[in-house]
Scaffold this active site. Structure first.
Site, PDB file in Angstrom:
ATOM      1  N   HIS A   1      -3.885   7.404   1.941  1.00  0.00           N
ATOM      2  CA  HIS A   1      -4.208   5.714   1.532  1.00  0.00           C
ATOM      3  C   HIS A   1      -4.973   5.840   2.032  1.00  0.00           C
ATOM      4  O   HIS A   1      -5.574   6.021   3.307  1.00  0.00           O
ATOM      5  CB  HIS A   1      -2.779   4.832   2.194  1.00  0.00           C
ATOM      6  CG  HIS A   1      -3.507   3.360   2.228  1.00  0.00           C
ATOM      7  ND1 HIS A   1      -3.726   3.158   0.521  1.00  0.00           N
ATOM      8  CD2 HIS A   1      -3.530   2.427   3.212  1.00  0.00           C
ATOM      9  CE1 HIS A   1      -3.980   2.101   1.424  1.00  0.00           C
ATOM     10  NE2 HIS A   1      -4.032   1.264   2.441  1.00  0.00           N
TER      11      HIS A   1
ATOM     12  N   CYS B   1       0.762  -1.404   0.476  1.00  0.00           N
ATOM     13  CA  CYS B   1      -0.159   0.270   0.038  1.00  0.00           C
ATOM     14  C   CYS B   1       0.919   1.105   0.005  1.00  0.00           C
ATOM     15  O   CYS B   1       0.339   2.117  -0.401  1.00  0.00           O
ATOM     16  CB  CYS B   1      -0.693  -0.134   1.130  1.00  0.00           C
ATOM     17  SG  CYS B   1      -2.367  -1.681   1.396  1.00  0.00           S
TER      18      CYS B   1
ATOM     19  N   ASN C   1     -10.406  -0.140  -0.570  1.00  0.00           N
ATOM     20  CA  ASN C   1      -9.330  -0.260  -0.205  1.00  0.00           C
ATOM     21  C   ASN C   1      -7.900  -0.876  -1.818  1.00  0.00           C
ATOM     22  O   ASN C   1      -7.663  -1.892  -1.703  1.00  0.00           O
ATOM     23  CB  ASN C   1      -7.892  -0.899   0.983  1.00  0.00           C
ATOM     24  CG  ASN C   1      -6.312  -0.188   1.533  1.00  0.00           C
ATOM     25  OD1 ASN C   1      -5.595  -0.486  -0.567  1.00  0.00           O
ATOM     26  ND2 ASN C   1      -6.072  -1.144   2.159  1.00  0.00           N
TER      27      ASN C   1
END
Length: 321
Positions: free
Chosen positions: A248, A115, A278
């Protein structure tokens, strides 16, 4: 005047298949819309279908970034693609994007930091541009996480989606625009908190995503707040000077907790997790493109980008747009 990497165009791409929380439940996932929204803020995500891959989405996002900048593909000297879900073990998916864009020769490679991958890719590309290795660089985050999800595990499969985001960096002689500072970290002791249980040299399989959510949440809030303070100090700025934070997009609760810890105005935080879930390395550039295109992010705005992912890895960047 200094040679800096300035963002001159952004782009993003999402698969055609949009899946709501209710549709996940209809597919047999033991969950409800209320359960997911309360814990994550997510209402929908996109899953790649036939013919949609990490490289095809990356190419679409890159094409849009080039169009926004008014730059021809053959002017690109560098492509850095952040992904944990490449089309093939090798070659790098960046080379597939290169070919799809019609570029016969440029530097092209993948970066894998899950990520945080886009922040790693941005830092690498920024330093290469500053060092004179390219005048125009595509920095891309693209993921097809739906293909490593265990749909029997409701604690993880509801959290992730597929997508891509890209930006074009251009070398310019300037003091006050572009990438002003980046900071990156990793701590491999936490491998077992967020990982995929497969790999080429271990099981010979792709594997599925595994996560201990409570522990990840705790580390995320602390690490992200620390790296945001660190990168702001490195750039010579204070939290009150920041126009936009593009975090994020992992979980609305993590985003809110990090903003509160730093005393940031929640109205200045770009949130897309509700619609995209996500998307790992794609989430920061995807969210940035949304905010650029809807008019929130404007030229000369001071922006902070941040992310944390498996490894653990985490990082942040300060950019004058």
């Amino acid at each position: 005047m200094s040679r800096r990497s300035v963002i001159v165009g952004t782009g993003s791409a999402l698969p055609a298949n949009r899946v709501t929380n209710a549709q996940l439940a209809e597919r047999g996932v033991d969950t409800t819309d209320e359960w997911i929204v309360e814990r994550t803020g997510i209402t929908a995500r996109h899953f790649a279908g036939d013919g949609e891959t990490t490289a095809t989405m990356a190419t679409e996002a890159a094409t849009k970034a080039l169009a926004a900048a008014g730059v021809a593909a053959d002017q690109v000297g560098l492509i850095v693609l952040a992904t944990a879900t490449p089309d093939q073990t090798f070659p790098a998916s960046a080379t597939r994007v290169q070919t799809a864009l019609g570029i016969n020769d440029c530097i092209a490679f993948d970066v894998q930091a899950v990520c945080t991958g886009f922040l790693y890719a941005l830092s690498v590309a920024d330093n290469m541009v500053k060092g004179g290795m390219a005048d125009q660089a595509l920095v891309i985050g693209s993921e097809t996480f739906s293909r490593i999800l265990d749909f029997e595990d409701r604690t993880t499969c509801v959290l992730f989606g597929d997508g891509a985001g890209a930006l074009l960096l251009q070398a310019q002689d300037t003091e006050d625009r572009g990438v002003l500072a980046t900071r990156l970290h990793a701590d491999g002791r936490h491998n077992d908190l967020l990982y995929v249980d497969g790999g080429v040299s271990t099981t010979g399989t792709i594997g599925k995503l595994r996560m201990k959510g409570k522990e990840v949440f705790r580390h995320a809030v602390t690490n992200l707040a620390d790296v945001l303070n660190e990168v702001l100090t490195a750039s010579g700025h204070q939290p009150g000077e920041v126009d936009w934070v593009v975090p994020h997009q992992a979980n609305k609760r993590i985003i809110d907790a990090t903003a509160k810890k730093l005393g940031l105005d929640p109205n200045r935080v770009v949130v897309t997790v509700d619609q995209h879930a996500n998307t790992s390395a794609a989430s920061v550039p995807l969210a940035l493109d949304v905010a650029v295109r809807d008019g929130r992010v404007k030229k000369n705005d001071l922006i902070v980008l941040e992310a944390m992912g498996g490894g653990f890895t985490w990082g942040a960047a300060v950019v004058r747009y």
